[in-house]
Scaffold this motif. Structure first.
Motif, PDB file in Angstrom:
ATOM      1  N   ARG A  24     -42.650 -24.141 -19.870  1.00 32.89           N
ATOM      2  CA  ARG A  24     -42.329 -25.416 -20.941  1.00 32.89           C
ATOM      3  C   ARG A  24     -40.852 -25.099 -21.330  1.00 32.89           C
ATOM      4  N   ILE A  25     -40.736 -23.532 -21.569  1.00 30.39           N
ATOM      5  CA  ILE A  25     -39.460 -23.427 -22.347  1.00 30.39           C
ATOM      6  C   ILE A  25     -38.242 -23.498 -21.437  1.00 30.39           C
ATOM      7  N   ALA A  26     -38.465 -22.921 -20.182  1.00 32.42           N
ATOM      8  CA  ALA A  26     -37.125 -23.335 -18.923  1.00 32.42           C
ATOM      9  C   ALA A  26     -37.138 -24.671 -18.891  1.00 32.42           C
ATOM     10  N   GLU A  27     -38.101 -25.558 -18.575  1.00 34.65           N
ATOM     11  CA  GLU A  27     -38.344 -26.846 -18.209  1.00 34.65           C
ATOM     12  C   GLU A  27     -37.383 -27.911 -19.456  1.00 34.65           C
ATOM     13  N   THR A  28     -38.020 -27.526 -20.610  1.00 31.70           N
ATOM     14  CA  THR A  28     -37.127 -28.191 -21.672  1.00 31.70           C
ATOM     15  C   THR A  28     -35.553 -27.943 -21.633  1.00 31.70           C
ATOM     16  N   ALA A  29     -35.166 -26.721 -21.552  1.00 31.20           N
ATOM     17  CA  ALA A  29     -33.694 -26.164 -21.607  1.00 31.20           C
ATOM     18  C   ALA A  29     -33.035 -26.876 -20.443  1.00 31.20           C
TER      19      ALA A  29
ATOM     20  N   THR B 212     -25.011 -23.781 -10.351  1.00 27.90           N
ATOM     21  CA  THR B 212     -24.396 -23.889 -11.743  1.00 27.90           C
ATOM     22  C   THR B 212     -24.653 -22.711 -12.777  1.00 27.90           C
ATOM     23  N   LEU B 213     -25.769 -22.903 -13.404  1.00 26.15           N
ATOM     24  CA  LEU B 213     -26.437 -22.019 -14.242  1.00 26.15           C
ATOM     25  C   LEU B 213     -27.906 -22.073 -14.173  1.00 26.15           C
ATOM     26  N   ALA B 214     -28.510 -21.070 -15.149  1.00 31.92           N
ATOM     27  CA  ALA B 214     -29.838 -21.130 -14.921  1.00 31.92           C
ATOM     28  C   ALA B 214     -30.567 -20.747 -16.317  1.00 31.92           C
ATOM     29  N   PHE B 215     -31.936 -21.247 -16.382  1.00 29.46           N
ATOM     30  CA  PHE B 215     -32.512 -20.799 -17.631  1.00 29.46           C
ATOM     31  C   PHE B 215     -33.856 -20.080 -17.538  1.00 29.46           C
ATOM     32  N   VAL B 216     -33.976 -19.081 -18.284  1.00 29.04           N
ATOM     33  CA  VAL B 216     -35.319 -18.288 -18.045  1.00 29.04           C
ATOM     34  C   VAL B 216     -36.013 -18.390 -19.296  1.00 29.04           C
ATOM     35  N   GLY B 217     -37.263 -18.934 -19.085  1.00 28.60           N
ATOM     36  CA  GLY B 217     -38.367 -18.860 -20.059  1.00 28.60           C
ATOM     37  C   GLY B 217     -39.150 -17.891 -19.879  1.00 28.60           C
ATOM     38  N   LEU B 218     -39.736 -17.029 -21.065  1.00 27.11           N
ATOM     39  CA  LEU B 218     -40.597 -16.049 -21.239  1.00 27.11           C
ATOM     40  C   LEU B 218     -41.640 -16.505 -21.920  1.00 27.11           C
ATOM     41  N   GLY B 219     -42.913 -16.239 -21.718  1.00 32.04           N
ATOM     42  CA  GLY B 219     -44.052 -16.640 -22.708  1.00 32.04           C
ATOM     43  C   GLY B 219     -45.424 -15.790 -22.268  1.00 32.04           C
TER      44      GLY B 219
ATOM     45  N   ILE C 275     -24.653 -28.529 -21.840  1.00 37.48           N
ATOM     46  CA  ILE C 275     -25.705 -27.899 -22.098  1.00 37.48           C
ATOM     47  C   ILE C 275     -26.475 -28.389 -23.502  1.00 37.48           C
ATOM     48  N   GLY C 276     -27.795 -28.861 -23.371  1.00 36.93           N
ATOM     49  CA  GLY C 276     -28.269 -29.349 -24.850  1.00 36.93           C
ATOM     50  C   GLY C 276     -28.772 -28.114 -25.455  1.00 36.93           C
ATOM     51  N   PRO C 277     -29.819 -28.328 -26.390  1.00 30.26           N
ATOM     52  CA  PRO C 277     -30.524 -27.435 -27.239  1.00 30.26           C
ATOM     53  C   PRO C 277     -31.351 -26.471 -26.055  1.00 30.26           C
ATOM     54  N   TYR C 278     -31.311 -25.231 -25.979  1.00 30.64           N
ATOM     55  CA  TYR C 278     -32.023 -24.521 -25.132  1.00 30.64           C
ATOM     56  C   TYR C 278     -32.961 -23.299 -25.391  1.00 30.64           C
ATOM     57  N   GLU C 279     -32.785 -22.810 -26.653  1.00 29.45           N
ATOM     58  CA  GLU C 279     -33.248 -21.624 -27.046  1.00 29.45           C
ATOM     59  C   GLU C 279     -34.888 -22.085 -27.424  1.00 29.45           C
ATOM     60  N   PRO C 280     -35.877 -21.151 -26.874  1.00 32.78           N
ATOM     61  CA  PRO C 280     -35.475 -19.795 -26.676  1.00 32.78           C
ATOM     62  C   PRO C 280     -35.318 -19.440 -25.189  1.00 32.78           C
TER      63      PRO C 280
END
Ligand code: AMP
Ligand code: GLY
Length: 430
Positions: free
Chosen positions: A394-399, A379-386, A352-357
């Motif tokens: 953008r937040i979810a895609e970058t992560a 495997t795993l999931a990222f949620v972006g809030l905006g 996993i790379g940088p993922y925050e926020p």
């Protein structure tokens, strides 16, 4: 006072449930999961690794640790009767009994219940026990059909004739199924998910979400458990009108009333999957639990204490509880092994790379000596809030793009372009 809560299940959805509960410092978390989810494990006082459908073992774990409540993430333990067993042992549950969970676990029961109670949104359907009867019906049916195994398939069992399979393939598929099949008219429209808390009588809706079942960008490839999902800051979707939403909610309320009438009240999370057609929302299916990934969207927004919602569900006093969700857009993107769902590469390291926020949810992933390895499912999931969908995306895609390894994700989920396609599809239909 500390409350000891059991979470059954070990996927991204259950990690979201565990996170939501642990925002309350009075909650002590316990879990039973088939494989160790590193995110859930970190939040728990104690967990047990074992089959989630082993009802006796789950009940024993709950009793030995004097747990106060349980919430059941996946459908399989519901079908196995884990709620019946825990409640018999004096542990109230957020999740339906085996009989009430038939709304999800028996697709013929669901359609028959809707028909018997005159509930709107039921497509034309026929249920068959014998494959040959279903095939002769198919032969005589001029239009397109959805083929649905009666029992649970992890969201991967439906085949649309004319889309996933031709007529020949449809016959072979029906022959390969055990335990009955439902054939129903193919619905055309845009899908959306409406989840609600239910105390057996009252329901409280959550923000609308759209999931993406297909494995590849542009909605291509085989169906999966769900590759990702999004929701908007106003909690609706631009291709669902206010009256569509109201009709969907009325359908869910009627289903809950019908289950109460039948003597099998529905307590827990009710998930309605709808196809918004030219003539309004039709029910694709009900699920007896949160959606995965949709749980990650709505629980990331939940502002009301989740424990107090659980308590009201169990007591049957949900009626006037003000439940608040933050007015933000969410985008959830699942990272899956290359080859998922047909031939996933397992045991492959990922970083996993940088993922925050973004918010990281672990799912079907193994952690060994500080390194993560793929397993066979998501495997795993990222949620972006905006404040808007593009910001959340953008937040979810970058992560997601910062993850290294033999994994992939759908870049198109939550993009404005994809949303525009949904809107114009709906405009063409209406
Ligand atoms: P399910 O396992 O019932 O969630 O169905 C999986 C997917 O099959 C749904 O997300 C829909 O895309 C599709 N599907 C199910 N039933 C129908 C139907 N009657 N008409 C069109 N598509 C359907
Ligand atoms: N996301 C679809 C499901 O949970 O069934």
């Amino acid at each position: 006072m500390t409350m000891k809560i059991l979470v059954v299940g070990g996927g991204g959805r259950e990690h979201a449930i565990a996170m939501a509960l642990s925002r309350n410092s009075d909650v002590d978390l316990y879990a039973v999961m088939a494989q160790q989810n590193p995110g859930i494990a970190k939040l728990c006082r104690k967990f047990s690794i074992g089959k989630e459908t082993d009802v006796a073992a789950v009940t024993r774990f709950a009793q030995q640790n004097s747990l106060d409540y349980a919430i059941i993430g996946p459908e399989a333990p519901l079908e196995a009767g884990v709620v019946d067993s825990l409640e018999k042992a004096g542990i109230p549950c957020v999740g339906p009994t085996r009989a009430a969970a038939r709304l999800e676990t028996d697709k013929a029961f669901c359609r028959e219940m809707m028909e018997a109670h005159g509930i709107a949104g039921c497509p034309r359907y026929r249920a068959f026990h014998a494959a040959e009867d279903a095939i002769s019906f198919l032969k005589g049916y001029p239009g397109d059909l959805a083929i649905k195994p009666v029992g649970l398939t992890g969201g991967k069992g439906v085949r649309i004739v004319g889309e996933h399979v031709d007529r020949k393939g449809a016959e072979e598929y029906i022959r390969s199924l055990q335990g009955g099949v439902v054939l129903e008219e193919r619905l055309i429209g845009e899908e959306f998910t409406l989840q609600a808390f239910s105390d057996g009588k009252n329901i409280i809706p959550m923000p609308l979400v759209q999931d993406h079942k297909r494995a590849y960008e542009g909605d291509k490839g085989p169906n999966t458990g769900g590759m990702g999902s999004y929701s908007l800051q106003d909690h609706t979707l631009p291709f669902v009108t206010g009256s569509d939403r109201k009709r969907a909610l009325d359908i869910m309320q009627s289903a809950v009333a019908a289950m109460e009438d039948a003597g099998t009240p529905y307590r827990g999370i009710l998930y309605g999957q709808f196809m918004n057609t030219r003539d309004g929302p039709m029910v694709i299916e009900f699920n007896a639990r949160f959606g995965d990934p949709e749980a990650m969207n709505v629980l990331s927004l939940l502002e009301t204490d989740f424990l107090s919602i659980m308590e009201r569900i169990v007591e049957g006093t949900l009626g006037n509880l003000p439940v608040q969700f933050s007015r933000k857009a969410t985008v959830c993107k699942y990272i899956v092994p290359e080859g998922y769902p047909e031939s996933p590469v397992t045991g492959e390291p990922l970083a996993i790379g940088p993922y925050e926020p973004a918010i990281l949810h672990y799912a079907n992933v193994e952690e060994r000596e500080g390194t993560l390895y793929t397993r066979s499912s998501r495997t795993l999931a990222f949620v972006g809030l905006g404040d808007t969908l593009p910001l959340a995306e953008r937040i979810a895609e970058t992560a997601a793009s910062n993850v290294r390894g033999r994994v992939r994700h759908r870049r198109d989920i939550g993009t404005q372009e994809l949303l525009e396609r949904r809107i114009s599809h709906m405009r063409e239909l209406r």
